[in-house]
Design an enzyme around this catalytic site. Structure first.
Site, PDB file in Angstrom:
ATOM      1  CG  MET A  22       6.078  18.788  10.674  1.00 45.71           C
ATOM      2  SD  MET A  22       4.412  18.656  11.349  1.00 45.71           S
ATOM      3  CE  MET A  22       3.642  20.100  10.627  1.00 45.71           C
ATOM      4  CG  ASN A  23      10.413  18.882   6.127  1.00 48.74           C
ATOM      5  OD1 ASN A  23      11.123  18.719   7.100  1.00 48.74           O
ATOM      6  ND2 ASN A  23      10.625  18.260   4.990  1.00 48.74           N
ATOM      7  CG  ASP A  24       8.138  16.553   3.028  1.00 49.04           C
ATOM      8  OD1 ASP A  24       8.304  17.771   3.094  1.00 49.04           O
ATOM      9  OD2 ASP A  24       8.794  15.815   2.265  1.00 49.04           O
ATOM     10  CD1 TRP A  48      14.353  19.736   6.601  1.00 50.54           C
ATOM     11  CD2 TRP A  48      16.561  19.745   6.261  1.00 50.54           C
ATOM     12  NE1 TRP A  48      14.694  18.547   6.004  1.00 50.54           N
ATOM     13  CE2 TRP A  48      16.038  18.525   5.786  1.00 50.54           C
ATOM     14  CE3 TRP A  48      17.936  19.959   6.153  1.00 50.54           C
ATOM     15  CZ2 TRP A  48      16.839  17.541   5.204  1.00 50.54           C
ATOM     16  CZ3 TRP A  48      18.742  18.983   5.584  1.00 50.54           C
ATOM     17  CH2 TRP A  48      18.181  17.783   5.110  1.00 50.54           C
ATOM     18  CG  PHE A  80      15.323  12.425   3.387  1.00 46.72           C
ATOM     19  CD1 PHE A  80      15.903  12.907   4.563  1.00 46.72           C
ATOM     20  CD2 PHE A  80      15.702  13.009   2.185  1.00 46.72           C
ATOM     21  CE1 PHE A  80      16.839  13.943   4.543  1.00 46.72           C
ATOM     22  CE2 PHE A  80      16.635  14.054   2.148  1.00 46.72           C
ATOM     23  CZ  PHE A  80      17.205  14.518   3.321  1.00 46.72           C
ATOM     24  CB  SER A  81       9.365  12.116   2.544  1.00 45.03           C
ATOM     25  OG  SER A  81       9.267  13.332   3.238  1.00 45.03           O
ATOM     26  NE  ARG A 150      14.283  14.341  -2.076  1.00 45.06           N
ATOM     27  CZ  ARG A 150      15.187  15.001  -2.800  1.00 45.06           C
ATOM     28  NH1 ARG A 150      16.322  14.425  -3.125  1.00 45.06           N
ATOM     29  NH2 ARG A 150      14.936  16.240  -3.207  1.00 45.06           N
ATOM     30  CG  ASP A 151      10.511  12.133  -1.133  1.00 43.26           C
ATOM     31  OD1 ASP A 151      11.251  11.928  -0.157  1.00 43.26           O
ATOM     32  OD2 ASP A 151      10.511  13.195  -1.785  1.00 43.26           O
ATOM     33  CD  GLU A 202      11.779  17.744  -2.980  1.00 40.44           C
ATOM     34  OE1 GLU A 202      12.923  17.697  -2.540  1.00 40.44           O
ATOM     35  OE2 GLU A 202      10.939  18.592  -2.593  1.00 40.44           O
ATOM     36  CD1 TRP A 293      10.737  22.255  -0.043  1.00 34.31           C
ATOM     37  CD2 TRP A 293      11.869  22.888   1.781  1.00 34.31           C
ATOM     38  NE1 TRP A 293      10.825  21.170   0.801  1.00 34.31           N
ATOM     39  CE2 TRP A 293      11.518  21.539   1.925  1.00 34.31           C
ATOM     40  CE3 TRP A 293      12.586  23.505   2.819  1.00 34.31           C
ATOM     41  CZ2 TRP A 293      11.864  20.783   3.047  1.00 34.31           C
ATOM     42  CZ3 TRP A 293      12.929  22.757   3.942  1.00 34.31           C
ATOM     43  CH2 TRP A 293      12.567  21.417   4.047  1.00 34.31           C
TER      44      TRP A 293
HETATM   45  C1  FRU Z   1      10.259  17.474   0.335  1.00 36.96           C
HETATM   46  C2  FRU Z   1      11.584  16.864   0.775  1.00 36.96           C
HETATM   47  C3  FRU Z   1      11.636  15.404   0.388  1.00 36.96           C
HETATM   48  C4  FRU Z   1      12.598  14.835   1.375  1.00 36.96           C
HETATM   49  C5  FRU Z   1      12.305  15.628   2.617  1.00 36.96           C
HETATM   50  C6  FRU Z   1      13.494  15.892   3.474  1.00 36.96           C
HETATM   51  O1  FRU Z   1       9.895  18.576   1.075  1.00 36.96           O
HETATM   52  O2  FRU Z   1      12.662  17.585   0.225  1.00 36.96           O
HETATM   53  O3  FRU Z   1      11.981  15.177  -0.951  1.00 36.96           O
HETATM   54  O4  FRU Z   1      12.429  13.458   1.555  1.00 36.96           O
HETATM   55  O5  FRU Z   1      11.732  16.840   2.193  1.00 36.96           O
HETATM   56  O6  FRU Z   1      13.113  16.456   4.687  1.00 36.96           O
END
Ligand code: FRU
Length: 490
Positions: A22-24, A48, A80-81, A150-151, A202, A293
């Protein structure tokens, strides 16, 4: 034959997925009594990989029920996010009866021998986030020149009565507006020549907060996370700006010309705030990804990797003449408490005596003491481990030292001492410390400085001790609570 015991470092009161990577945090939205937490998720690996949106819900921000994956990759790319909102007025036309949820996210498409393509798309849910339908007109927003685009974080702008999107665009953020979440018009770009550019921008966020609790004085807060770059041993971090925003253009305050971080530890990244918290509640609630990261793919867990910070309430308050972003643990965490120790107006010696036999893993310390007195705790100590958390009044700072915290050999920059400036150490000092299986979160002086750090101590390292520079200090109050995962009702 000896059996090697594998520690899983699984948090007691922080969210982590049952298994895999898991990330964001993504798509955080409150709807019909539930806090939704989506997240960047790789269901087939513990590092990832092709991104999906995982999903969990909670009624109390402490205990989370994990639900099936909400969004999976498709012909437009991986997921993505992004964010989610309640479309109260059916501006999208997706909902026949009553409001529903709309997710606005980045479709990330890998193309052979070319830069990946990042475009924004929609999905909607008519059943409280349990199932999602991707919009047939995806993607709804693309850009001709930004490779990193993104995001998207979307919110309803009350005054202008339209949706606003803030989105990361390389070394800046862009603002867009829309009547229906499908058609987007460019408003402005922000970030050139201001803030930290140590990594790619981001996961932005933008929201309005009262200053010092006064609705007559409000300011906009912009959060911008910056990715890890090998040139900086801090890794990925999140900065904030304060300023004015008319729905189209963000104008930073004078104070925002200095770089300001929301957290001075290493492990609070890509955090954003919840959408659609009811007006009668009025809080701006935040959660971050508790990793970095720089080493996120290497941390020593086995079946899963990644946890979120505790939920926090954000505020703007004046400290030392400056308006600063304050974070406090969401009050819901109090439900997870079991009192362990409660002392008032006692000497250091008495506290030391009381701590001597305590053995705790997941707990909260809340302490207040006399002005100008340096104090530190050694936490999760034993088996050669300790994590030191203290306030140093000569340096005017709060710090976490994880040099001896436990397993650290997975990355050369994991060890270290992380400090945050305090605006004043002249009034009574206070610390709120949240300790769990593999983390410490420190809130100093009512949340004016925050340090979030991962730690990987031995399971047997459960000791707590405290020391002060001067031995005759009076501790006005010390409360320690064991914390467990509370069960939602119903
Ligand atoms: C931030 C990020 C976002 C991206 C996502 C990909 O941690 O790099 O910019 O959308 O993670 O997993």
């Amino acid at each position: 034959m000896s059996t090697v015991f594998k520690q899983d470092y699984r948090s007691t009161y922080h969210f982590s997925p049952k298994e895999k990577w898991m990330n964001d945090p993504n798509g955080m939205v409150f709807f019909k009594g539930e806090y939704h937490l989506f997240y960047q998720y790789h269901p087939y690996g513990t590092t990832w990989g092709p991104m999906h949106w995982g999903h969990a819900v909670s009624k109390d921000l402490v205990s989370w029920e994990e639900l099936p994956v909400a969004l999976a990759p498709d012909e437009n790319g991986t997921i993505f996010s992004g964010s989610a909102v309640v479309d109260w007025e059916n501006t999208t036309g997706f909902f026949e009866d009553g409001p529903g949820l709309v997710a606005i996210f980045t479709h990330h498409l890998e193309v052979e021998n070319q830069n990946p393509i990042q475009r924004q798309s929609l999905a909607y849910s008519k059943d409280n986030g349990r199932t999602w339908i991707k919009y047939e007109g995806n993607p709804v927003l693309k850009h001709d020149s930004f490779v990193d685009f993104r995001d998207p974080k979307v919110f309803w702008h009350e005054q202008n009565e339209e949706w606003v999107m803030i989105i990361a665009s390389g070394q800046t953020v862009c603002l867009y507006r829309s009547p229906n979440l499908k058609d987007w018009e460019f408003s402005s770009e922000f970030g050139e020549g201001i803030g930290s550019h140590d990594g790619v921008w981001e996961c932005p966020d933008l929201f309005l907060l009262n200053v010092d609790g006064e609705p007559s004085l409000q300011k906009w807060v912009m959060l911008v996370s910056i990715g890890a770059d090998p040139a900086f041993t801090e890794g990925s971090r999140t900065q904030y700006f304060t300023g004015e925003f008319d729905g189209k253009t963000f104008v930073p305050d004078e104070a925002s010309h200095a770089v300001r971080w929301i957290d001075h530890g290493r492990d609070n990244y890509a955090g954003v705030s919840w959408s659609d918290i009811p007006a009668e509640d009025g809080r701006r609630l935040f959660i971050g990804w508790m990793s970095n990261w720089m080493y996120a793919n290497l941390t020593p867990t086995e079946d899963y990797r990644g946890a979120m910070t505790i939920a926090r309430e954000l505020a703007l308050e004046t400290r030392g003449g400056e308006i600063v972003l304050i974070q406090r643990p969401a009050h819901e965490l109090e439900q997870a408490r079991t009192p362990v120790l409660s002392l008032q107006d006692v000497s250091i010696g008495h506290v030391q005596e009381q701590l001597k036999d305590l053995k705790l893993v997941s707990y909260e310390i809340h302490m207040e003491w006399a002005p100008n007195q340096s104090i530190h705790f050694a936490l999760r100590s034993g088996a050669g481990n300790e994590t030191v958390v203290g306030i140093d009044c000569e340096r005017n700072e709060v710090y976490v030292d994880r040099n001896q915290s436990g397993v650290s050999d997975f990355h050369e920059h994991f060890c270290g001492r992380h400090a945050a400036h305090l605006y004043t150490t002249e009034g009574n000092l206070n610390l709120r410390i949240y300790v769990d299986e593999s983390s410490v979160e420190v809130f100093a002086n009512d949340g004016e400085a925050v340090i979030t750090d991962l730690i990987y101590p031995d399971a047997s390292s459960k000791g707590i001790s405290m020391e002060a520079k001067v031995s005759d200090i009076v501790i006005s109050s010390l409360n320690i609570y064991e914390l467990s995962s509370v069960k939602s009702e119903g």
